[in-house]
Motif scaffolding. Sequence first.
Motif, PDB file in Angstrom:
ATOM      1  N   ASP A  50      15.507  85.245  72.645  1.00 26.77           N
ATOM      2  CA  ASP A  50      16.895  85.325  73.080  1.00 26.77           C
ATOM      3  C   ASP A  50      17.469  83.948  73.402  1.00 26.77           C
ATOM      4  N   ARG A  51      16.619  82.984  73.635  1.00 25.73           N
ATOM      5  CA  ARG A  51      17.058  81.669  74.070  1.00 25.73           C
ATOM      6  C   ARG A  51      17.903  80.977  73.006  1.00 25.73           C
ATOM      7  N   THR A  52      18.939  80.262  73.465  1.00 25.36           N
ATOM      8  CA  THR A  52      19.745  79.437  72.561  1.00 25.36           C
ATOM      9  C   THR A  52      19.643  77.975  72.996  1.00 25.36           C
ATOM     10  N   TYR A  53      20.031  77.070  72.090  1.00 26.10           N
ATOM     11  CA  TYR A  53      19.855  75.639  72.332  1.00 26.10           C
ATOM     12  C   TYR A  53      21.160  74.889  72.071  1.00 26.10           C
ATOM     13  N   PRO A  54      21.448  73.855  72.875  1.00 31.74           N
ATOM     14  CA  PRO A  54      22.619  73.014  72.577  1.00 31.74           C
ATOM     15  C   PRO A  54      22.541  72.476  71.152  1.00 31.74           C
ATOM     16  N   LEU A  55      23.698  72.365  70.522  1.00 34.99           N
ATOM     17  CA  LEU A  55      23.772  71.890  69.139  1.00 34.99           C
ATOM     18  C   LEU A  55      24.305  70.458  69.118  1.00 34.99           C
ATOM     19  N   VAL A  56      23.555  69.566  68.493  1.00 35.36           N
ATOM     20  CA  VAL A  56      23.950  68.165  68.391  1.00 35.36           C
ATOM     21  C   VAL A  56      24.223  67.849  66.923  1.00 35.36           C
ATOM     22  N   ILE A  57      25.481  67.571  66.603  1.00 27.67           N
ATOM     23  CA  ILE A  57      25.877  67.209  65.242  1.00 27.67           C
ATOM     24  C   ILE A  57      25.913  65.680  65.129  1.00 27.67           C
ATOM     25  N   VAL A  58      25.196  65.134  64.160  1.00 28.25           N
ATOM     26  CA  VAL A  58      25.118  63.685  63.982  1.00 28.25           C
ATOM     27  C   VAL A  58      25.785  63.303  62.667  1.00 28.25           C
ATOM     28  N   LEU A  59      26.929  62.632  62.746  1.00 29.22           N
ATOM     29  CA  LEU A  59      27.550  62.092  61.542  1.00 29.22           C
ATOM     30  C   LEU A  59      26.794  60.827  61.117  1.00 29.22           C
ATOM     31  N   PRO A 125      29.647  77.259  61.554  1.00 28.20           N
ATOM     32  CA  PRO A 125      29.300  78.664  61.318  1.00 28.20           C
ATOM     33  C   PRO A 125      27.968  78.835  60.579  1.00 28.20           C
ATOM     34  N   PHE A 126      27.668  77.941  59.633  1.00 29.48           N
ATOM     35  CA  PHE A 126      26.389  78.000  58.907  1.00 29.48           C
ATOM     36  C   PHE A 126      25.213  77.815  59.869  1.00 29.48           C
ATOM     37  N   ILE A 127      25.311  76.835  60.760  1.00 31.93           N
ATOM     38  CA  ILE A 127      24.232  76.589  61.720  1.00 31.93           C
ATOM     39  C   ILE A 127      24.094  77.761  62.689  1.00 31.93           C
ATOM     40  N   GLU A 128      25.211  78.260  63.196  1.00 33.35           N
ATOM     41  CA  GLU A 128      25.152  79.355  64.169  1.00 33.35           C
ATOM     42  C   GLU A 128      24.645  80.645  63.542  1.00 33.35           C
ATOM     43  N   GLU A 129      24.902  80.831  62.264  1.00 32.38           N
ATOM     44  CA  GLU A 129      24.424  82.035  61.582  1.00 32.38           C
ATOM     45  C   GLU A 129      22.927  81.991  61.330  1.00 32.38           C
ATOM     46  N   ASN A 130      22.391  80.796  61.150  1.00 35.44           N
ATOM     47  CA  ASN A 130      20.984  80.677  60.757  1.00 35.44           C
ATOM     48  C   ASN A 130      20.051  80.187  61.856  1.00 35.44           C
ATOM     49  N   TYR A 131      20.613  79.637  62.927  1.00 38.62           N
ATOM     50  CA  TYR A 131      19.776  79.075  63.987  1.00 38.62           C
ATOM     51  C   TYR A 131      20.337  79.471  65.350  1.00 38.62           C
ATOM     52  N   LYS A 132      19.510  79.338  66.386  1.00 34.41           N
ATOM     53  CA  LYS A 132      19.845  79.808  67.735  1.00 34.41           C
ATOM     54  C   LYS A 132      20.612  78.724  68.509  1.00 34.41           C
ATOM     55  N   ALA A 133      21.824  78.452  68.061  1.00 27.81           N
ATOM     56  CA  ALA A 133      22.648  77.408  68.686  1.00 27.81           C
ATOM     57  C   ALA A 133      23.512  78.003  69.792  1.00 27.81           C
ATOM     58  N   SER A 134      23.612  77.273  70.902  1.00 29.91           N
ATOM     59  CA  SER A 134      24.463  77.704  72.021  1.00 29.91           C
ATOM     60  C   SER A 134      25.875  77.162  71.820  1.00 29.91           C
ATOM     61  N   PRO A 135      26.838  77.618  72.624  1.00 30.32           N
ATOM     62  CA  PRO A 135      28.221  77.112  72.494  1.00 30.32           C
ATOM     63  C   PRO A 135      28.382  75.657  72.938  1.00 30.32           C
ATOM     64  N   ASP A 156      43.543  72.385  70.096  1.00 23.58           N
ATOM     65  CA  ASP A 156      43.895  73.076  71.345  1.00 23.58           C
ATOM     66  C   ASP A 156      42.641  73.458  72.122  1.00 23.58           C
ATOM     67  N   GLU A 157      41.632  73.931  71.393  1.00 29.78           N
ATOM     68  CA  GLU A 157      40.338  74.235  71.996  1.00 29.78           C
ATOM     69  C   GLU A 157      39.283  73.415  71.257  1.00 29.78           C
ATOM     70  N   PRO A 158      38.927  72.245  71.780  1.00 33.39           N
ATOM     71  CA  PRO A 158      37.974  71.366  71.092  1.00 33.39           C
ATOM     72  C   PRO A 158      36.649  72.059  70.791  1.00 33.39           C
ATOM     73  N   MET A 159      36.105  71.770  69.607  1.00 31.99           N
ATOM     74  CA  MET A 159      34.845  72.391  69.193  1.00 31.99           C
ATOM     75  C   MET A 159      33.646  71.838  69.939  1.00 31.99           C
ATOM     76  N   PHE A 160      33.782  70.629  70.472  1.00 34.97           N
ATOM     77  CA  PHE A 160      32.653  69.957  71.098  1.00 34.97           C
ATOM     78  C   PHE A 160      32.918  69.729  72.586  1.00 34.97           C
ATOM     79  N   TYR A 285      26.600  77.271  83.511  1.00 33.76           N
ATOM     80  CA  TYR A 285      28.046  77.163  83.273  1.00 33.76           C
ATOM     81  C   TYR A 285      28.363  75.996  82.338  1.00 33.76           C
ATOM     82  N   PHE A 286      27.776  74.838  82.608  1.00 34.85           N
ATOM     83  CA  PHE A 286      28.074  73.634  81.826  1.00 34.85           C
ATOM     84  C   PHE A 286      27.524  73.725  80.407  1.00 34.85           C
TER      85      PHE A 286
END
Length: 382
Positions: A50-59, A125-135, A156-160, A285-286
């Motif tokens: 059930d655990r999810t993990y923070p997602l770090v996107i690296v350009l 969406p691809f990462i969230e569909e295939n891996y346990k990424a948190s918001p 209006d609602e930043p993704m990161f 919360y954070f």
Amino acid sequence: MKNFYRLVILFLITCNTQAQAIYETIDSYKLDDKRELKIQLPRNYDPEADRTYPLVIVLDGDYLFEPVAGNIDYQAYWEDIPDCIVVGVKQATSRTDDFFYAEETNLPINEGADFYEFMGAELIPFIEENYKASPFRVIVGHDMSANYINYYLFKDEPMFRAYISLSPDLAPQMVERLQQRLSILEQETFYYMATADADLKVLRNSIIECDAKLKSIENGKLHYKFDNFEDANHYSLVGRGIPKALNEIFALYKPINGKEYNEKVLTYEGSPYDYLMKKYEDIEYFYGFEKKLIENDIRAIAAACKKRDDLESLEKLARLVKKEFPKSMLSAYYMGMFHEKEGNLRKALLRYKAGLLLEPSQYIDKEMMLEKMYDIQDAMKD
């Protein structure tokens, strides 16, 4: 000293090889092209849990992925930061197009606008569909890509929730736009920026100006940190900025250290137990996931309970430990500590004895339990 740095580098490499590395290719409708991804999953990653993990996107994942992934794996190993899913986007042949913005508006257009849409509509969406990424999402960039990550703040609602900007090549008007946007953010946001004394001069001047503007912002939702490294250049500052940024972003997650114990735990208006509960609630919360109670924090709160002679908190802590670690010596040790503190030596002795049949923890073993038993038996004779 050279041997020390070699050992640290070797450990980072070892950590990175032990973490799960995956290479994916995503067929993008937005880009009308394929993009290669580098993905590092946490150690002991379980897709069924059930655990999810923070997602770090690296350009600029071609060269920036490894230092980010290595630092995350290293710090997570010592429980200083949470385990994270790290995704690097390879852009060696497309970065000029990906980060393109109009000279008139200084906003992404053409291929730059396509890449902007690709990130939100396809990659995440691809990462969230295939891996346990948190918001809770972090984005990392260097020079051109460090400028580009700012455009995601203007939604209006930043993704990161966190931005790591390493020596950004800031677009015209970006400083003013950043100051205005960060001033009115309503969501807790972490923003880290870095330069160095030997950074590219044309970039450094704008970065120093930007820092002066961002430091003047008064917004409790913004957590801003800036570093101006000495003896570093445009490239070497990356290796120093990444761990500093991660430390800032995940500061709340860190185990209770001596500074926090003295300045926050002991001076907290409520009880030590209340402080522990609030700390873990704030983490959830954070960061969008629940942190498992760790032994370091248990020891710190138990010490505070004893120092403040707070029996009620010590009992609550002991019951919490028993609930979280029923098969560990921890449960017997802290319940025994409570009974010992309240003066019920017979119950304390029974708890310590029962602990001998349980599993040792990081700090508590049979030798320590026996020592507590002998101390109680000696006290009962007096």
